[in-house]
Every structure is written in C-alpha cells, then in structure tokens.
Write a protein that holds these residues in place. Structure first.
Motif, mmCIF file in Angstrom:
data_model
loop_
_atom_site.group_PDB
_atom_site.id
_atom_site.type_symbol
_atom_site.label_atom_id
_atom_site.label_comp_id
_atom_site.label_asym_id
_atom_site.label_seq_id
_atom_site.Cartn_x
_atom_site.Cartn_y
_atom_site.Cartn_z
ATOM 1 N N CYS B 39 0.840 -1.207 0.000
ATOM 2 C CA CYS B 39 0.000 0.000 0.000
ATOM 3 C C CYS B 39 0.875 1.258 0.000
ATOM 4 O O CYS B 39 1.596 1.508 0.959
ATOM 5 C CB CYS B 39 -0.919 0.009 1.218
ATOM 6 S SG CYS B 39 -1.883 1.533 1.362
ATOM 7 N N PRO B 40 0.813 2.061 -1.071
ATOM 8 C CA PRO B 40 1.669 3.251 -1.129
ATOM 9 C C PRO B 40 1.280 4.310 -0.105
ATOM 10 O O PRO B 40 2.020 5.261 0.104
ATOM 11 C CB PRO B 40 1.446 3.799 -2.549
ATOM 12 C CG PRO B 40 0.522 2.875 -3.236
ATOM 13 C CD PRO B 40 -0.057 1.928 -2.247
ATOM 14 N N TYR B 45 -1.364 6.709 6.601
ATOM 15 C CA TYR B 45 -2.529 6.129 7.285
ATOM 16 C C TYR B 45 -2.397 6.220 8.807
ATOM 17 O O TYR B 45 -1.284 6.138 9.335
ATOM 18 C CB TYR B 45 -2.655 4.639 6.920
ATOM 19 C CG TYR B 45 -3.339 4.358 5.592
ATOM 20 C CD1 TYR B 45 -3.679 5.374 4.719
ATOM 21 C CD2 TYR B 45 -3.651 3.047 5.225
ATOM 22 C CE1 TYR B 45 -4.305 5.095 3.512
ATOM 23 C CE2 TYR B 45 -4.281 2.764 4.022
ATOM 24 C CZ TYR B 45 -4.596 3.787 3.177
ATOM 25 O OH TYR B 45 -5.222 3.509 1.993
ATOM 26 N N VAL B 49 -3.827 -0.931 6.289
ATOM 27 C CA VAL B 49 -4.992 -1.621 5.717
ATOM 28 C C VAL B 49 -5.188 -3.040 6.277
ATOM 29 O O VAL B 49 -6.316 -3.467 6.537
ATOM 30 C CB VAL B 49 -4.964 -1.572 4.162
ATOM 31 C CG1 VAL B 49 -3.687 -2.170 3.592
ATOM 32 C CG2 VAL B 49 -6.184 -2.239 3.565
ATOM 33 N N CYS B 73 -7.259 6.365 1.197
ATOM 34 C CA CYS B 73 -7.094 5.266 0.236
ATOM 35 C C CYS B 73 -7.414 5.784 -1.160
ATOM 36 O O CYS B 73 -8.459 6.374 -1.387
ATOM 37 C CB CYS B 73 -8.025 4.117 0.597
ATOM 38 S SG CYS B 73 -8.226 2.933 -0.753
ATOM 39 N N ALA B 74 -6.497 5.557 -2.093
ATOM 40 C CA ALA B 74 -6.669 6.080 -3.449
ATOM 41 C C ALA B 74 -7.293 5.047 -4.389
ATOM 42 O O ALA B 74 -7.384 5.282 -5.586
ATOM 43 C CB ALA B 74 -5.332 6.528 -4.007
ATOM 44 N N THR B 75 -7.713 3.898 -3.839
ATOM 45 C CA THR B 75 -8.222 2.813 -4.679
ATOM 46 C C THR B 75 -7.201 2.472 -5.763
ATOM 47 O O THR B 75 -7.548 2.320 -6.929
ATOM 48 C CB THR B 75 -9.577 3.167 -5.325
ATOM 49 O OG1 THR B 75 -10.326 3.948 -4.416
ATOM 50 C CG2 THR B 75 -10.377 1.913 -5.638
ATOM 51 N N CYS B 76 -5.947 2.332 -5.362
ATOM 52 C CA CYS B 76 -4.904 2.020 -6.340
ATOM 53 C C CYS B 76 -4.902 0.537 -6.704
ATOM 54 O O CYS B 76 -4.212 0.124 -7.630
ATOM 55 C CB CYS B 76 -3.538 2.427 -5.798
ATOM 56 S SG CYS B 76 -2.867 1.263 -4.601
ATOM 57 N N GLU B 77 -5.665 -0.257 -5.964
ATOM 58 C CA GLU B 77 -5.884 -1.677 -6.282
ATOM 59 C C GLU B 77 -4.663 -2.561 -6.032
ATOM 60 O O GLU B 77 -4.653 -3.721 -6.424
ATOM 61 C CB GLU B 77 -6.351 -1.886 -7.736
ATOM 62 C CG GLU B 77 -7.617 -1.115 -8.107
ATOM 63 C CD GLU B 77 -8.898 -1.694 -7.493
ATOM 64 O OE1 GLU B 77 -8.829 -2.786 -6.880
ATOM 65 O OE2 GLU B 77 -9.949 -1.044 -7.631
ATOM 66 N N SER B 78 -3.655 -2.032 -5.360
ATOM 67 C CA SER B 78 -2.488 -2.843 -5.068
ATOM 68 C C SER B 78 -2.863 -3.969 -4.101
ATOM 69 O O SER B 78 -2.513 -5.138 -4.294
ATOM 70 C CB SER B 78 -1.417 -1.937 -4.472
ATOM 71 O OG SER B 78 -0.304 -2.662 -4.103
ATOM 72 N N CYS B 79 -3.603 -3.628 -3.049
ATOM 73 C CA CYS B 79 -3.991 -4.637 -2.048
ATOM 74 C C CYS B 79 -4.837 -5.743 -2.671
ATOM 75 O O CYS B 79 -4.591 -6.932 -2.457
ATOM 76 C CB CYS B 79 -4.752 -3.962 -0.906
ATOM 77 S SG CYS B 79 -6.091 -2.891 -1.438
ATOM 78 N N ALA B 90 -9.640 -3.401 -1.736
ATOM 79 C CA ALA B 90 -9.949 -2.012 -2.104
ATOM 80 C C ALA B 90 -11.467 -1.795 -2.104
ATOM 81 O O ALA B 90 -11.953 -0.722 -1.749
ATOM 82 C CB ALA B 90 -9.369 -1.695 -3.482
ATOM 83 N N MET B 93 -12.461 -1.269 1.410
ATOM 84 C CA MET B 93 -12.128 0.104 1.823
ATOM 85 C C MET B 93 -13.184 1.082 1.295
ATOM 86 O O MET B 93 -13.601 1.997 2.001
ATOM 87 C CB MET B 93 -10.741 0.501 1.298
ATOM 88 C CG MET B 93 -9.588 -0.220 1.961
ATOM 89 S SD MET B 93 -9.376 0.207 3.717
ATOM 90 C CE MET B 93 -8.389 1.699 3.604
#
Ligand code: SF4
Ligand code: SF4
Lengths: 307, 186
Positions: B39-40, B45, B49, B73-79, B90, B93
């Motif tokens: 998570c970037p 935070y 997460v 959370c930017a919803t970057c979808e990494s998680c 995501a 979240m």
C-alpha cells in the motif's frame, strides 16, 4: 478493415489533458482506427463517485454505455484509466442481474451491457499491434530513453481490467520500442502517483510522485511516458512543487504515449500539442537528434572505410 | 495499537453489513500483511490496511469508521491485486468509506470537500468543470489560495477552461442523483 469504436473522451480531455485527447484522435486517424464520440456523453463520476456509492457510480457510467449502444460500433474505448476503471467496473458488475437492476432503476432506463470496453492503449497494442505501428514510423525516436509509467489502475485488478500484466505491463514499452525509442527498466510502472490528492493533501503527491521522478532519473531516463491524465498532471504540472518540497532538481518531460507515437509518425505540432507540457521537451529532443546525427555519421564513415 | 476488549465492543451486525455490501468473505483474511506491504499510502494512514481488515473481523465499528485511512485510500488496487486469498480489499475500503460517510465521519475534511465539490459539478453540468470544482472546494474549505502557484503554469498553456461544458442530457444526470438521494432516504 478496422472496426469503428465508440470514443469516451472524459472530462479532463476538455481542459487539463487537451493534448492527450487531441493526440489520441490524431494517431487513431493516422493508424486507420475509426472513433465516433459517444453522443452527449456525461461524466463517469471518477473516484469521488465510487467513494460515495457503487450503484450511483455504476449508473453514471451506465448512462454512457447506453448512449454508446445507439451507435454501430465494435466496442467502447477511452484514453483515461480512471474513466476506464469506472466503465469496466460498471460493465463487469452489471453481469450480475440483481446489481444491473439496481443500476437501471437509478438510470431510469435499461442498458444492454453488450459492448466490450477497453483503453485506447489496449486497442493500439492488440488490434493494431507494435509491428504495424513500426511500419508507419517516418521519424524514429532512436536515442530517446524512456521510463514507461502506466499508473496504478490501467491493469488492476486483473479480473476487471483484463489487459496486459498487472505487475509488469509491457504494452506501452512495446509500442515505444516500435518507435525506435529505448525503454528503461522502470520498476515503479504501476505505483500510485498520489491520485487526486494534489488539491486536498498535497504532501501525499509530493512524496509519491517525487519517488517516481527519482526512480525515473535513477534508471537514466530522458523522459517519462504515461497513459493517464492525472499521473501526467501530478508529474509534469506539479514537478516544480515537487522539486521545492523534496529539495530536488528534476527537469523531466512527461509525455503522453500518444504524443510520442504521433511524433514518430511525423504528425504536426497541431495534433500533438507538445507546447502544453509544462516541463519543455526541447532539451531531450535535442539530445535525441544529436545522438541520431552522431550515429549517422559513424555509419557513414564506416561505410566509407568499407568501400 | 490500542488494547481492545473484544467481548464488550464486538458488533456482529457491522461484520455482516460489510460482507453484504462488499460481497467479500472477511474471514478469509489470515493477516499475512501483503496488502499493507504494497500500500503506497501506509505512511499517511493512521491504521494500516491489514489492521483495518482485522478490526473489521473483530467488529470494531467505531474505530474503523472514524479512521483517516478510509479517506486517504486512493483505490490504487495494489492490495486487491496482491491478496493471496483473492479478497477485494480495495472494495472493502470503498464500502467502509460509504458507511463512514453515512455515519457522519469526516476526519479528512479537505478530501471530503474536494470529492463533494467534484460531484456537485457533475450533478450541475453533466460533465466536470475543473475550475468550478476548485472554486467549490475553496468555498467549502475556506482555503482560498490552494495551488495558486500552479495558475501561472496553467493559464498560459490554456489548460484551464473558464466555461463549463454542459450536456444536452443534463437533466438525465440530475435525475440519477435525485433517484439516488430518494432511495437513500427511504
Ligand atoms: S493481503 Fe489479504 S489475507 Fe493478507 S492481510 Fe491483506 S487482506 Fe488479509
Ligand atoms: S487500494 Fe487503498 S488500501 Fe489498497 S493498497 Fe491502494 S491505497 Fe492502500
């Protein structure tokens, strides 16, 4: 032979990323891809919509999908990864009938949801392909070393986006290589740039985009190349802020990949709008041309000595 | 992390509600920490997460819904992409954000103001009018000179459009929002 696609420009194409929209249209025309704008398209709500409610967010996208269904097209394409995510998520989730019912009730009319949705990048990488693009190159970008940056959501999550590799995408790398450019091994291809927090939490963008610029410089890139209006804006327009915040001295042009394709295809400035970039690319183009001249002279003198 | 008395504060309804709204099975999370590792935003935070996942399992409604992370959370979808158990983290979240909003939490008021002003613009014109979003944001937050330093770069480039681009079907977008608000009330 090429099919025609419904084109969703996205709101930023009307303002902050006009050059992405313009160059996308220009290269599609040059490569024989037909685009028809979705009639009276509306905003997909971007990130703010899905942070509020998923049905609302999907209904905003479904309106555009339904508008596209009135056209005779093979699919829907958009240059913007954020619009793409919303369109694809809507299309994906509406495969569930109960969810589709809820979306239609907000929308006020049915939607068929039959058209495939993809990015312009996917269309170029798959339907046209790097080889055909290479065949059209008249001004190769030899000597230009690029860090290709895809942004976080063009390829993720893979179940929804269904395109390229979710950790190490290569579509843009291959297109850039087809133009003659050198592609640097850029490890942060899918790391987040700080998204839309530039206004409300600038510190986030300073740190995350700063890291991307550092990494691009570390691999010796002359420039970055992106496929996302938000990433481009954070890295280019905010580069001065980033330098000030991080005590850095980046001077790194950040191109849209469509601008570089257009340049190699010999399209004029009017289609590419390179003057819209805040960090001027003049210096790196100069470096590239010098390298090309030197290589040409080497080849000439070798040719002369052989003969 | 604070010590929590699980028996006293476990809210089973909350767990069920998150599962229903996200379509995810929360009990699949075995706390490997992959989501947090990728998570970037972890450094920004207040709760990482993976710990949010654990707190949701433990039914800690208030702690979760009042945290700042949900808004950052930017919803970057990494998680989501890296979870070994295919949990769409995501999406969880996002759902927690919806619930936090409904419960009236806004620990990152500037972010909420920006998103709200964005949606106001969509509702009003059918398309987002970037200058209008920033103006609305300034009104909501009282932060007048946000990004004034960028204007000097943007104006000569013609990067800002001074007029909205309303669409013919504006009314149909207004209707979507209207039906949404009506459903929410009922
Ligand atoms: S990656 Fe998945 S399983 Fe691992 S801690 Fe995160 S949510 Fe739980
Ligand atoms: S989607 Fe949110 S929680 Fe997941 S990795 Fe990205 S910023 Fe972190």
């Amino acid at each position: 032979m090429s099919a025609t696609y419904a084109y969703y420009p996205g709101c930023s194409g009307l303002g902050t990323s006009a050059e992405y929209d313009r160059s996308t249209r220009a290269i599609c025309k040059a490569l024989g891809v037909g685009l028809v704008d979705i009639p009276d398209w509306s905003c997909c709500g971007s990130t703010p919509a899905h942070t509020v409610d998923h049905v609302l967010s999907c209904a905003l996208s479904a309106r555009n999908i339904a508008q596209a269904e009135t056209l005779d097209v093979a699919g829907i394409v958009t240059p913007c990864p954020s619009c793409l995510t919303n369109l694809k998520t809507a299309s994906h989730r509406m495969r569930d009938d109960a969810f589709k019912g809820k979306v239609e009730s907000l929308l006020g009319h049915p939607v068929e949801n039959r058209l495939p949705v993809m990015s312009v990048l996917q269309l170029l990488a798959e339907a046209i392909g790097p080889d055909r693009v290479a065949g059209k190159v008249v001004r190769p970008l030899t000597g230009l070393r690029l860090a290709p940056y895809y942004g976080c959501i063009m390829n993720r999550p893979p179940e929804v986006m269904e395109f390229d590799d979710c950790e190490n995408p290569v579509a843009m790398d291959r297109l850039m290589a087809a133009l003659g450019a050198e592609v640097a091994p850029f490890a942060l291809k899918v790391e987040c740039c700080g998204a839309s927090f530039g206004v409300a939490r600038r510190d986030v963008v300073m740190k995350l985009s700063g890291k991307l610029l550092d990494a691009a410089e570390d691999v010796g890139a002359h420039a970055m190349v992106t496929a996302c209006p938000l990433c481009q804006m954070n890295l280019d327009l905010r580069q001065g802020q980033i330098n000030a915040a991080n005590n850095a001295r980046h001077d790194m042009p950040v191109f849209y990949y469509t601008q570089l394709i257009g340049k190699a295809l010999g399209l004029g400035d009017e289609s590419l709008m390179l003057d819209k970039l805040v960090v001027s690319p003049a210096r790196v183009f100069h470096t590239m041309e010098e390298a090309q001249r030197a290589a040409f002279q080497r080849a000439e003198s070798q040719g002369a000595s052989v003969a | 992390m604070n010590t929590i008395s699980l028996d006293a504060s476990h809210d089973a309804d909350f767990v069920r509600q998150v599962e229903a709204e996200s379509g995810q099975n929360l009990s699949l999370c075995y706390q490997c920490g992959n989501c947090t590792a990728g998570c970037p935003y972890t450094s920004f935070y207040d709760i990482p997460v993976s710990q949010i996942m654990r707190l949701v399992q433990a039914g800690q409604r208030d702690t979760v819904l009042s945290c700042k992370s949900l808004w950052l959370c930017a919803t970057c979808e990494s998680c989501t992409t890296r979870c070994p158990n295919n949990i769409d983290v995501a999406r969880i979240m996002d759902v927690l954000r919806h619930m936090a909003r409904r419960a009236g939490h806004a620990p990152e008021p500037a972010i909420k103001a920006f998103w709200d002003s964005f949606l106001d613009s969509v509702k009003k014109h059918g398309r987002v009018f970037e200058m209008g979003v920033v103006a609305g944001y300034m009104l909501k937050t009282g932060r007048v000179l946000t990004d004034a330093d960028l204007a000097k770069d943007m104006l000569p480039k013609g990067k800002l459009s001074f007029r909205p681009h309303p669409i013919v079907g504006r009314q149909s977008v207004i209707e979507i929002f209207k039906r949404y608000h009506e459903e929410r009330k009922s």
